[in-house]
Write a protein that holds these residues in place. Structure first.
Motif, PDB file in Angstrom:
ATOM      1  N   VAL A  19       0.842  -1.208   0.000  1.00 37.25           N
ATOM      2  CA  VAL A  19       0.000   0.000   0.000  1.00 37.25           C
ATOM      3  C   VAL A  19       0.874   1.254   0.000  1.00 37.25           C
ATOM      4  CG1 VAL A  19      -1.761   1.288   1.290  1.00 37.25           C
ATOM      5  CG2 VAL A  19      -1.917  -1.173   1.127  1.00 37.25           C
ATOM      6  N   HIS A  20       2.064   1.134   0.589  1.00 45.04           N
ATOM      7  CA  HIS A  20       2.951   2.305   0.691  1.00 45.04           C
ATOM      8  C   HIS A  20       3.619   2.630  -0.645  1.00 45.04           C
ATOM      9  CE1 HIS A  20       2.627   0.250   4.561  1.00 45.04           C
ATOM     10  NE2 HIS A  20       2.786   1.447   5.137  1.00 45.04           N
ATOM     11  N   ILE A  21       3.964   1.575  -1.382  1.00 42.20           N
ATOM     12  CA  ILE A  21       4.691   1.775  -2.650  1.00 42.20           C
ATOM     13  C   ILE A  21       3.899   2.638  -3.644  1.00 42.20           C
ATOM     14  CG2 ILE A  21       5.550   0.552  -4.719  1.00 42.20           C
ATOM     15  CD1 ILE A  21       6.612  -1.602  -2.723  1.00 42.20           C
ATOM     16  N   PRO A  22       2.584   2.351  -3.858  1.00 43.45           N
ATOM     17  CA  PRO A  22       1.840   3.224  -4.784  1.00 43.45           C
ATOM     18  C   PRO A  22       1.857   4.695  -4.345  1.00 43.45           C
ATOM     19  CG  PRO A  22       0.513   1.339  -4.157  1.00 43.45           C
ATOM     20  CD  PRO A  22       1.759   1.243  -3.370  1.00 43.45           C
ATOM     21  N   ILE A  23       1.794   4.917  -3.040  1.00 44.63           N
ATOM     22  CA  ILE A  23       1.781   6.304  -2.546  1.00 44.63           C
ATOM     23  C   ILE A  23       3.113   6.980  -2.878  1.00 44.63           C
ATOM     24  CG2 ILE A  23       1.647   7.759  -0.479  1.00 44.63           C
ATOM     25  CD1 ILE A  23      -0.282   5.625   0.679  1.00 44.63           C
TER      26      ILE A  23
END
Lengths: 292, 278
Positions: free
Chosen positions: B77-81
């Motif tokens: 979830v952090h990578i797309p952000i």
């Protein structure tokens, strides 16, 4: 000779009329001032010329070619739109090199920087530049494609008097080198000194297009201030000239430029020496009338 | 076109923001690795307890491969952000800096400009995901060594050491497609709002909402799942199932490609007709 001619340009944005039936032409090899108060439509008109804003209606004819488009004008012009917009995280040389590549030009960036008075600071990041330096760099950027015409929107904004003088000198030298220049400004007096042609825009409509020679031939409104009350002889003379005597004692005259000197000499001869003379050109007068 | 793409990449890699995002991603991986290296025994003992009770385990179960899988699982979830912090900026920064006016007064077409930006966006996603893949794998291998992998997807999956790298690469390749899809959506918002922060916030909002709906695996919400992009993003894990479900993965890829095409077409149309009034 006309470089390009715009006819019946209309633009609405968000339901509001921005430009209405705008028609004007740009003379080749001249400096043309596009003058109007803030919000009169100068920037919008320039954005249409730059292809940034698409008009609802209107045509452009470049050098008598009736099939011309605004895109063609953009491709032969250099622009400075509103405030200078360059990449702050790049230095001056990197910025200019980037736009050289976009224009497929191999230019000596240092000579461009020299031309606009930024010699020796090519490696300084643009984010550390003053407004005046950014303005100069933007003008250097607009010259990259060796454009036939320069279209500059409020280039004197944010410049100190020295910076403004330097920029005016630069524009004059570019004009002498053969560039046609269109400058939008709300600074009427500066434009009168710099430009050869004037276009006045107000509330999205062109209300006047006139050249400097015509203006110089036309009558001028002058306002004379006297220290003391004017003598009867001088008063009679002024009344013969259809002068208007204001409540504060100032005298307003509309005179042919050729006789202004002789009128003043006559008044001095009659013993009524004006302590101040303010001259309004037809352009200034009409501009003030329009924008009151 | 090649020049335009190179210019876009040049601007991208001249921006501090790009390196900051890389640094954050690498730092997160290192923190996960070091945390597990120091206090991981207890955690893994707990996690592997059910298996240990039923199976005889031989060799190094807590190894670099497992850690790289867990790191990706933790950060998906952090990578797309992190990615959209940079990719939205490719588009909206031109409006924020006013440079869009300078760019569009050069002899280039709007379509060429946005195409170059889209290519730069894809290049960034690829480079970023490769950096993430390497930073999840290499330090973990150094700290924890090699070995077979046990993961819990639809039951217990045993991945043999020789097949792991291939699966890992395919999962990263799939994630690149997912991240391009998410970036394409964020690009549309960046062009619509002409503002980086708005584009990032809206994209994150949609990501959170989609993830939230996805967690309700029953009733009304379960019918919506195939239409959620996060549902398809999560399919990267299927590369770590013993027999890879090719059809499910192909369906997910098709969904993501359609999503990319949809947002690219929408963005190009919007940009071509955009009135640059600022």
């Amino acid at each position: 000779m006309k470089l390009f001619k715009v006819t019946d340009l209309n633009l609405k944005l968000g339901g509001k009329t921005i430009l209405k039936d705008v028609s004007f032409h740009l003379e080749k090899g001249k400096i043309t001032g596009l003058i109007g108060p803030n919000g009169s439509g100068k920037s919008s008109l320039i954005k249409v010329l730059a292809g940034l804003v698409f008009p609802d209606r209107g045509a452009i004819c470049i050098e008598n070619d009736t099939t011309s488009t605004f895109l063609e004008l953009r491709n032969k012009s250099g622009f400075l739109i509103d405030s200078p917009a360059l990449y702050p995280f790049l230095d001056a040389t990197e910025n200019l090199n980037l736009f050289c590549k976009l224009n497929k030009k191999h230019l000596e960036v240092e000579s461009l920087l020299n031309m606009v008075g930024l010699a020796g600071i090519g490696e300084k990041k643009v984010k550390h530049f003053s407004t005046g330096m950014k303005q100069r760099l933007s003008i250097a950027q607009s010259l990259i494609g060796d454009p036939e015409v320069l279209i500059l929107d409020e280039p004197f904004n944010g410049l100190d008097p020295n910076g403004a003088n330097d920029l005016a000198d630069l524009l004059k030298s570019l004009n002498k080198a053969g560039k046609s220049i269109l400058i939008s400004s709300h600074l009427l007096r500066d434009m009168e000194i710099l430009a050869d042609e004037f276009i006045v825009i107000y509330r999205g409509e062109i209300v006047l297009q006139v050249n400097k020679e015509t203006l110089q031939r036309e009558d001028k409104k002058i306002i004379l201030t006297f220290q003391d009350r004017i003598g009867n002889e001088a008063l009679a003379y002024l009344k013969d000239l259809h002068a208007e005597i204001l409540d504060n004692g100032n005298v307003v005259l509309v005179l042919c430029p050729d006789i202004i000197a002789s009128v003043i000499t006559k008044l001095v001869g009659l013993g009524d020496v004006p302590v101040n003379m303010e001259t309004l050109t037809v352009l200034q007068e009409r501009y003030l009338d329009i924008t009151k | 076109m090649k020049t335009l793409i190179l210019i876009e990449l040049y601007k991208l890699f001249k921006s501090n923001r790009t390196y900051l995002v890389f640094a954050i991603a690498i730092l997160l991986m290192i923190i996960i690795d070091l945390g597990l290296y120091k206090d991981g025994d207890e955690l893994f003992g707990y996690l592997l307890q059910p298996i240990s009770e039923n199976f005889f385990i031989e060799g190094n179960m807590v190894n670099g491969y497992l850690i790289s899988y867990l790191a990706l699982n933790t950060l998906w979830v952090h990578i797309p952000i992190l990615i959209i912090i940079v990719t939205t900026h490719i588009f909206s920064s031109e409006f924020e800096l006013g440079t869009i006016k300078t760019l569009l007064t050069q002899p280039i077409e709007r379509t060429e400009l946005i195409a170059a930006k889209i290519v730069a966006m894809i290049c960034f996603v690829i480079i970023f995901m490769l950096v993430v893949a390497l930073s999840a794998l290499l330090p973990a291998l150094v700290l924890f060594g090699f070995g077979d992998v046990i993961v819990f997807i639809d039951g217990i999956q045993f991945i043999q050491q020789p097949t792991y790298l291939g699966r890992y690469m395919l999962a990263i390749f799939f994630s690149i497609i997912s991240m391009v899809a998410f970036s394409s959506m964020a690009m549309f918002f960046a062009l619509y709002f002409r503002n980086t922060l708005s584009a990032i916030l809206i994209s994150i909002g949609i990501l959170i909402l989609s993830t939230l709906i996805q967690t309700f695996i029953f009733g009304f919400f379960s019918d919506w799942q195939p239409f959620l992009f996060t549902y398809h993003f999560a399919k990267w894990q299927l590369f770590f199932v013993d027999t890879i479900p090719v059809k499910t993965i192909v369906n997910a890829v098709i969904f993501l490609l359609v999503m990319i095409l949809f947002f690219v077409a929408l963005s190009v149309m919007r940009f071509k007709k955009m009135q640059i009034t600022e």
